[in-house]
Design a protein around this motif. Structure first.
Motif, mmCIF file in Angstrom:
data_model
loop_
_atom_site.group_PDB
_atom_site.id
_atom_site.type_symbol
_atom_site.label_atom_id
_atom_site.label_comp_id
_atom_site.label_asym_id
_atom_site.label_seq_id
_atom_site.Cartn_x
_atom_site.Cartn_y
_atom_site.Cartn_z
ATOM 1 N N LEU A 35 8.196 -89.138 -14.223
ATOM 2 C CA LEU A 35 7.459 -88.343 -14.721
ATOM 3 C C LEU A 35 7.959 -86.883 -14.867
ATOM 4 O O LEU A 35 7.608 -86.005 -15.647
ATOM 5 C CB LEU A 35 5.982 -88.474 -14.185
ATOM 6 C CG LEU A 35 5.318 -89.618 -14.368
ATOM 7 C CD1 LEU A 35 3.597 -89.685 -13.774
ATOM 8 C CD2 LEU A 35 4.999 -90.040 -16.086
ATOM 9 N N ARG A 52 1.289 -81.972 -18.284
ATOM 10 C CA ARG A 52 0.657 -83.073 -17.509
ATOM 11 C C ARG A 52 -0.790 -82.524 -16.949
ATOM 12 O O ARG A 52 -0.950 -81.733 -16.124
ATOM 13 C CB ARG A 52 1.435 -83.321 -16.193
ATOM 14 C CG ARG A 52 2.882 -84.019 -16.619
ATOM 15 C CD ARG A 52 3.884 -83.133 -16.662
ATOM 16 N NE ARG A 52 5.357 -83.491 -16.687
ATOM 17 C CZ ARG A 52 5.788 -84.014 -17.735
ATOM 18 N NH1 ARG A 52 5.333 -83.982 -19.080
ATOM 19 N NH2 ARG A 52 7.032 -84.726 -17.726
ATOM 20 N N LEU A 81 -2.408 -92.332 -18.494
ATOM 21 C CA LEU A 81 -2.379 -92.861 -17.318
ATOM 22 C C LEU A 81 -3.772 -93.018 -16.510
ATOM 23 O O LEU A 81 -4.174 -92.049 -16.229
ATOM 24 C CB LEU A 81 -1.253 -92.396 -16.533
ATOM 25 C CG LEU A 81 0.093 -92.273 -16.959
ATOM 26 C CD1 LEU A 81 0.969 -91.701 -15.916
ATOM 27 C CD2 LEU A 81 0.545 -93.662 -17.209
ATOM 28 N N THR A 97 11.358 -91.060 -24.379
ATOM 29 C CA THR A 97 10.526 -90.046 -24.805
ATOM 30 C C THR A 97 10.533 -90.468 -26.210
ATOM 31 O O THR A 97 9.555 -90.081 -26.859
ATOM 32 C CB THR A 97 10.947 -88.615 -24.661
ATOM 33 O OG1 THR A 97 11.329 -88.478 -23.314
ATOM 34 C CG2 THR A 97 10.063 -87.734 -25.214
ATOM 35 N N SER A 138 1.936 -93.002 -28.449
ATOM 36 C CA SER A 138 1.197 -93.010 -27.333
ATOM 37 C C SER A 138 1.516 -94.348 -26.586
ATOM 38 O O SER A 138 1.712 -95.291 -26.943
ATOM 39 C CB SER A 138 -0.351 -92.984 -27.325
ATOM 40 O OG SER A 138 -0.621 -91.764 -27.925
ATOM 41 N N SER A 169 4.318 -85.717 -23.110
ATOM 42 C CA SER A 169 3.021 -85.160 -22.440
ATOM 43 C C SER A 169 2.582 -86.193 -21.594
ATOM 44 O O SER A 169 2.731 -87.378 -22.117
ATOM 45 C CB SER A 169 2.171 -84.573 -23.368
ATOM 46 O OG SER A 169 2.991 -83.472 -24.110
ATOM 47 N N VAL A 170 1.683 -85.870 -20.519
ATOM 48 C CA VAL A 170 1.101 -86.835 -19.790
ATOM 49 C C VAL A 170 -0.590 -86.346 -19.641
ATOM 50 O O VAL A 170 -0.570 -85.275 -19.388
ATOM 51 C CB VAL A 170 1.606 -86.944 -18.373
ATOM 52 C CG1 VAL A 170 0.820 -87.895 -17.483
ATOM 53 C CG2 VAL A 170 3.129 -87.271 -18.552
ATOM 54 N N LEU A 177 -3.587 -87.864 -17.234
ATOM 55 C CA LEU A 177 -3.979 -88.985 -16.397
ATOM 56 C C LEU A 177 -5.099 -88.559 -15.634
ATOM 57 O O LEU A 177 -5.628 -87.583 -15.755
ATOM 58 C CB LEU A 177 -2.654 -89.030 -15.243
ATOM 59 C CG LEU A 177 -2.611 -87.947 -14.433
ATOM 60 C CD1 LEU A 177 -2.971 -88.064 -13.210
ATOM 61 C CD2 LEU A 177 -0.789 -87.709 -14.115
ATOM 62 N N TYR A 197 10.468 -86.588 -17.693
ATOM 63 C CA TYR A 197 9.610 -86.884 -19.067
ATOM 64 C C TYR A 197 9.611 -86.134 -19.922
ATOM 65 O O TYR A 197 9.034 -84.936 -19.321
ATOM 66 C CB TYR A 197 8.391 -87.912 -18.618
ATOM 67 C CG TYR A 197 7.887 -88.479 -19.789
ATOM 68 C CD1 TYR A 197 8.531 -89.597 -20.640
ATOM 69 C CD2 TYR A 197 6.555 -88.129 -20.292
ATOM 70 C CE1 TYR A 197 7.929 -89.878 -21.839
ATOM 71 C CE2 TYR A 197 6.059 -88.849 -21.391
ATOM 72 C CZ TYR A 197 6.419 -89.507 -22.175
ATOM 73 O OH TYR A 197 6.316 -89.862 -23.105
ATOM 74 N N LEU A 212 1.916 -90.295 -22.701
ATOM 75 C CA LEU A 212 1.552 -91.042 -21.584
ATOM 76 C C LEU A 212 -0.016 -90.946 -21.166
ATOM 77 O O LEU A 212 -0.269 -89.882 -20.838
ATOM 78 C CB LEU A 212 2.562 -91.083 -20.540
ATOM 79 C CG LEU A 212 3.773 -91.673 -20.479
ATOM 80 C CD1 LEU A 212 4.620 -91.578 -19.164
ATOM 81 C CD2 LEU A 212 3.901 -93.123 -20.861
#
Length: 603
Positions: free
Chosen positions: A453, A309, A434, A274, A346, A459-460, A462, A456, A432
């Motif tokens: 994930l 997420r 994605l 992280t 990032s 933050s994500v 996607l 993790y 991340l």
């Protein structure tokens, strides 16, 4: 009496050097079979599909196709040279009278048939290949990753088509929801062995784990036998050994059996660092609007907090990647403001793998990245703060020594995805990005990515069309429905669909006065009592019904030939089935139009 199988493979052996890909393979595919073909990336799934299709000749064994049965194979990278349009390619094996079938499939898959092949994207070329095989309607369809480059609506259309077809099919797909919905049998390729199971994909993981447990028990027994026979060979007296050469030979056979066992491929050693903690607020969008030839988002508000997420879903071309780039500061909005949080680091996974140079080797892909370089060490890279040998790190992502110096262009889609993940995961990050990360990854790698994930701390954000993956990962879903309409829902894909269904139900029962909601709720209702989606559907239904009526007229004209049934019984049956399907669709469209018209009149 049961009908004979469509296709039979007997004692197939195939190898490309090294360990054989298949040995002693026997496979039977019956009428109406609904099979998924599963296995690790590189295990030979696509090759087996080509053997079934007759495109790859086995070294030994026999392939038997029942007379008058047809097999269709969906090419991953179709050769469109020599065709002026995608329609010309899709019509290759069809008569002009069957053009309506190509039109019907292309509409469901959202494919512009008039596009020239040299201007078509990779996704459009694959959809053209899928359109071709579905329109041809062979007795056995072989589909290699048919859902790649399809949006959720097109996947739903394909699901409905395959669910209702009477024809047999074999699927390779990473989309677990797709496989669970459709399949009633499993073909599992694992280290040269092909096993079969009579239940659908839902049963795969339990069955696989059971097979692995039995294998471990057999290996343990084999090791004990080798140890016992080896002790006898050392401690036995000379005369006794002479009288028991059979035991000596048995020891040699046991050791040969163990040496011949192929070790199971492990999972990639994925991990995420992280790195430094970001600020509590990661991204804030206030009144954001963006348009090109059409609106992408209008007056869009969103707050992304640390650890969230966020998933973006919607049809292809609706602007998901554009919104993703706006939220991460890579694209400027036309109006409104984007505020990025503090201390963001990032890591980006792009769906086109543009960060990978196809002419570079895997070695150079990692060592030429300045952020991964180790001073004075050209054979090492910095992995999450620690130096590591390039080949050793590549092995953690299931690449072997020979691949390290090979070009990226020689990798499969799944291997390219793993290489990009290896590059991303070597660096610390707390955000991340994605974009379609699940394409081409096998089930085991997807499971591992989801687990990583989960743990993790960053933050994500996607983009994905994989419904199962969205359910497992996303805490918030942004549904983009076109014309600038983007709605925020809590939870993953199933939560979004459930909330949307509930909202539409409430709208249908709502009093004459329509409610307004903010950007995080449902789309604002217009004065007619319809929300955006319903209004759009009401506007498009007349053209849908007109098209269906035209297709029905064409079918009826085609079937009006009194000699058709006698001369072409197969075509007559296919046309009859299509006519029934189109009539049912027209009835459903008319009923939906009447319901929406009635709702619109409730002012």
């Amino acid at each position: 009496m049961a009908a004979p199988p469509i296709l039979t493979l007997s004692d197939i052996r195939l190898g490309f050097g090294g360990n054989p890909l298949f040995t002693g393979l026997d496979l039977v595919i019956s009428e109406g079979a609904r099979l998924c073909l599963v296995g690790r990336n590189g295990s030979g799934k696509s090759t087996l599909l080509k053997v079934i299709a007759g495109l790859v000749q086995a070294d030994e064994g026999e392939r038997f196709l029942r007379p008058r049965q047809s097999v269709g194979y969906m090419e991953q990278d179709p050769d469109l040279s020599g065709y002026e349009t995608l329609r010309d390619y899709a019509m290759t094996s069809l008569d002009a009278a069957d053009a309506y079938r190509v039109d019907m499939v292309a509409e469901g898959l959202k494919l512009d048939l008039d596009r020239a092949p040299d201007t078509a994207s990779g996704g459009e070329r694959r959809r053209a290949a899928l359109t071709k095989i579905v329109a041809e309607d062979p007795d056995l369809m072989l589909l290699d990753e048919p859902t790649n480059h399809l949006d959720v609506e097109a996947i739903a259309w394909l699901e409905d088509h395959l669910r209702t077809t009477r024809k047999a099919f074999v699927l390779i797909s990473h989309d677990r929801t797709f496989l669970r919905t459709l399949t009633k049998g499993i073909i599992w390729v694992d280290r040269g062995l092909v096993r079969q199971h009579p239940k659908g994909f839902e049963a795969f993981e339990d069955w696989r784990d059971k097979m692995f447990d039995e294998e471990d028990q057999q290996r343990h027994k084999l090791n004990r036998l080798i140890k016992a026979e080896g002790r006898w060979a050392v401690e036995g007296i000379s005369a006794r050994r002479k009288r028991n050469q059979g035991r000596v030979r048995r020891l040699a056979d046991l050791r040969a059996e163990k040496a011949g066992q192929i070790k199971r491929t492990g999972t990639a050693a994925m991990a995420l660092d992280t790195g430094p903690k970001s600020g509590k607020l990661v991204v804030e969008a206030i009144g954001v609007s963006k348009a090109y030839d059409k609106p992408i988002v209008q007056n869009f508000d969103l707050r992304v907090m640390r650890g969230e997420r966020i998933a973006l879903v919607g049809p292809n071309g609706v602007g998901k990647t554009t919104l993703l780039n706006i939220l991460t500061g890579q694209t400027e909005p036309d109006s409104g403001t984007i505020k990025l949080g503090t201390n963001l680091v990032s890591a980006i996974f792009d769906q086109n793998r543009a960060q990978l140079d196809p002419t570079a080797s895997l070695w150079d892909t990692l060592t030429m990245d300045k952020e991964l370089g180790v001073s004075g060490k050209n054979d090492q890279i910095m992995v999450r703060g620690n130096p590591k040998h390039v080949v050793g790190y590549l092995k953690e992502f299931l690449f072997d020594d020979n691949q390290a110096r090979g070009p990226v262009s020689a990798l499969s889609g799944g291997e390219k995805a793993r290489l990009l993940l290896a590059r991303i995961m070597a660096k610390p990050s707390n955000l991340l990005i994605l974009d379609e990360p699940t394409n081409d990854l096998d089930v085991e790698t997807l499971d591992l990515l989801q687990e990583i994930l989960d743990g993790y701390d960053g933050s994500v954000i996607l983009v994905s069309h994989d419904r199962d993956f969205l359910d497992l990962v996303a805490t918030t879903t942004i549904a983009m429905e076109g014309d600038g309409n983007a709605t925020v829902y809590a939870g993953g894909w199933s939560d979004y669909r459930s909330q949307r269904k509930e909202i539409l139900g409430q709208v249908a029962k709502a009093p004459k006065k329509a409610k307004k909601t903010d950007a995080k709720g449902v789309a604002e209702l217009d004065q007619s009592g319809l929300n955006f989606t319903q209004k759009h559907r009401l506007e498009e239904l007349p053209s849908v019904m007109e098209r269906l009526e035209a297709e029905i007229a064409k079918l009826q004209e085609f079937m009006s030939d009194p000699e058709l049934f006698t001369k072409e019984p197969i075509k007559f049956q296919k046309a009859t089935d299509a006519l029934i399907e189109r009539q049912a669709a027209l009835d459903a469209a008319e009923e939906e139009w009447l319901e929406l018209e009635a709702l619109a009149e409730e002012t």
